[in-house]
Write a protein that holds these residues in place. Structure first.
Motif, short mmCIF file in Angstrom:
data_model
loop_
_atom_site.label_atom_id
_atom_site.label_comp_id
_atom_site.label_asym_id
_atom_site.label_seq_id
_atom_site.Cartn_x
_atom_site.Cartn_y
_atom_site.Cartn_z
N THR A 189 3.35 12.24 24.40
CA THR A 189 3.30 10.98 23.66
C THR A 189 2.36 9.97 24.31
OG1 THR A 189 5.26 10.20 24.87
CG2 THR A 189 5.62 11.32 22.76
N HIS A 190 2.21 10.05 25.63
CA HIS A 190 1.28 9.15 26.31
C HIS A 190 0.82 9.80 27.62
CE1 HIS A 190 -0.14 5.70 28.76
NE2 HIS A 190 -0.57 5.26 27.60
N VAL A 191 -0.50 9.81 27.83
CA VAL A 191 -1.10 10.37 29.04
C VAL A 191 -2.08 9.35 29.59
CG1 VAL A 191 -2.41 12.26 30.05
CG2 VAL A 191 -0.88 12.71 28.14
N ARG A 192 -2.04 9.16 30.89
CA ARG A 192 -2.97 8.26 31.55
C ARG A 192 -3.53 8.95 32.79
NH1 ARG A 192 -2.20 1.89 33.18
NH2 ARG A 192 -3.77 1.80 34.84
N ASP A 244 -2.45 11.71 37.34
CA ASP A 244 -2.11 11.86 35.93
C ASP A 244 -0.68 11.41 35.71
OD1 ASP A 244 -4.55 12.93 35.02
OD2 ASP A 244 -3.99 14.92 35.74
N SER A 245 -0.49 10.56 34.72
CA SER A 245 0.85 10.11 34.32
C SER A 245 1.15 10.67 32.94
CB SER A 245 0.93 8.58 34.31
OG SER A 245 0.66 8.05 35.60
N PHE A 246 2.24 11.43 32.83
CA PHE A 246 2.60 12.11 31.58
C PHE A 246 3.95 11.61 31.09
CE2 PHE A 246 -0.60 15.13 32.92
CZ PHE A 246 -1.12 15.62 31.73
N ASP A 247 4.05 11.47 29.78
CA ASP A 247 5.32 11.25 29.08
C ASP A 247 5.35 12.26 27.94
OD1 ASP A 247 7.63 10.44 27.90
OD2 ASP A 247 7.06 8.34 27.64
N VAL A 248 6.13 13.35 28.12
CA VAL A 248 6.09 14.48 27.20
C VAL A 248 7.42 14.61 26.48
CG1 VAL A 248 4.40 15.68 28.61
CG2 VAL A 248 6.83 16.13 28.95
N ARG A 249 7.37 15.39 25.41
CA ARG A 249 8.55 15.64 24.57
C ARG A 249 8.46 17.06 24.03
NH1 ARG A 249 9.09 15.55 19.05
NH2 ARG A 249 11.21 15.29 18.25
N THR A 261 -1.73 24.53 24.74
CA THR A 261 -1.78 23.26 25.45
C THR A 261 -0.97 22.22 24.70
OG1 THR A 261 -3.82 22.65 24.30
CG2 THR A 261 -4.03 23.81 26.41
N ALA A 262 -0.52 21.22 25.44
CA ALA A 262 0.27 20.16 24.83
C ALA A 262 -0.62 19.26 23.97
CB ALA A 262 0.96 19.33 25.92
N ALA A 263 -0.11 18.88 22.81
CA ALA A 263 -0.83 17.95 21.94
C ALA A 263 -0.72 16.55 22.52
CB ALA A 263 -0.25 17.99 20.53
N VAL A 264 -1.85 15.86 22.65
CA VAL A 264 -1.91 14.53 23.25
C VAL A 264 -2.01 13.51 22.12
CG1 VAL A 264 -3.14 13.01 24.82
CG2 VAL A 264 -3.00 15.46 25.30
#
Length: 366
Positions: A94-97, A113-118, A249-252
């Motif tokens: 949902t959010h990547v930085r 890398d900062s990840f917020d995944v679901r 791969t994860a959808a960003v």
């Protein structure tokens, strides 16, 4: 649009059903003579059914083909629907930085890398994972719908790798070599808990790289920093001792790139092989010289396509010799100030002065 079926709960080991539902014609401002829509499925997916005008199954590739259609009347053609079974991992970020911090003095490029995944799969009933079922699938080799680890490629010269989340440091990480790719390594990250359908997890990881391998000084005197735009993240349902074989791969959904340049950098420009809108901000860090902020290049993008995962960004800037020596001069000034302060404090008489009468009496007694 792809969504899980059913939208309610499914068991932990049930097959995951998905539905693609969208318009069969693409909206276009130009007159269109003929259109055709092809829905390509994964190799591991199994088709259940398809619905829509002039839908057919391609025998060669197994894809679903709608059309061809004459004209561009979307309302007359309507929508198409494809239902299929896919037990592959479906992770969305949902959010990547991603942050790059360039330091000329210690020749280091800090990457974080900062990840917020679901887990975008069907939701699992309840608020906890069935531990008994999980152990059974682990020892029998069966599959389940839990995401147990993540993987990301890192350069072979990456050092001081860290992995932290909201609670603190996470020790369940490892760096493995990639067979057949001597210049790459695989960073495996195992979260504190497996992710069932609908569950979220946030963390931050990073490492350090030699700056000289990414920074060049051209003939015009400008510095050029070339860095990857984004590094794909792979989700895996394998256990910690099993290799990561997934290629999905994860959808960003939302992405931000921050490139922090040295103090005194000016005339900043961004060059990329794609259309990128960027802004230059200012930021202060705890060891920076006072009065001078660092320029930070910020590039934002939504719904990052897969072909962007291997692109690079080049940030060029000017840096004078006075700006290069700004931090050493500030550090030297602080050290001299502390030395002068210590000298002054050492010469101070902080005790009480002796009384004159008592001093003379003591001298006569002696």
């Amino acid at each position: 649009m792809v969504r899980p079926l059913p939208e309610g709960n499914v068991a932990q080991t049930d097959d995951q059903r998905w539905a693609w539902d969208d318009a069969l014609l693409v909206a276009s401002p130009y007159p269109t003579r003929k259109q055709k829509t092809i829905v390509a499925l994964d190799k591991s997916a199994r088709l259940v059914r398809y619905e829509g005008t002039r839908g057919s199954l391609s025998d060669e590739s197994g894809n679903v083909v709608f059309g061809p259609f004459a004209g561009s009347d979307r309302e007359a053609v309507g929508n198409g629907r494809v239902v299929y079974v896919s037990n592959a991992e479906h992770l969305e970020a949902t959010h990547v930085r991603r942050e790059y911090f360039a330091s000329h003095w210690d020749d280091t490029l800090h990457v974080s890398d900062s990840f917020d995944v679901r887990n975008a799969g069907p939701q699992t009933p309840g608020h906890a994972v069935d531990s008994v079922q999980r152990m059974m699938t682990r020892f029998t080799g069966a599959r389940d719908n839990l995401v147990k680890q993540f993987a990301q490629h890192v350069p072979v010269d990456a050092r001081e790798v860290f992995f932290v989340d909201a609670i603190g440091n996470v020790s369940t990480s490892a760096v493995d070599r990639v067979p057949g790719s001597p210049g790459k390594r695989m960073l495996r990250l195992k979260p504190r808990f497996p992710l069932a359908g609908g569950w979220r997890y946030a963390w931050r990881h990073g490492y350090r790289l030699p700056l000289g391998q990414h920074l060049r000084h051209d003939a015009s005197g400008r510095f050029r920093l070339r860095v990857p735009f984004i590094e794909p993240l792979v989700a895996s349902a394998a256990d910690d001792k099993q290799p990561v074989r997934s290629e999905r791969t994860a959808a960003v959904l939302a992405y931000e790139l921050h490139v922090t340049l040295p103090q005194g950098a000016r005339n900043v420009a961004v060059h990329a092989a794609f259309d990128a809108e960027y802004s230059v901000q200012r930021a202060k860090h705890y060891l920076d010289a006072p009065g001078v902020a660092r320029p930070v290049v910020v590039v934002a993008m939504r719904n990052v396509p897969p072909e962007m995962m291997r692109e690079h960004v080049v940030v060029s800037y000017d840096l004078s010799w006075a700006a290069v020596w700004l931090k050493p001069a500030a550090v030297a000034a602080c050290v001299l100030a502390l030395f002068a302060l210590a000298s002054v404090v050492g010469r101070l008489q902080l005790g009480l002065a002796p009384v004159a009468g008592k001093a003379k009496a003591k001298a006569k007694a002696d």
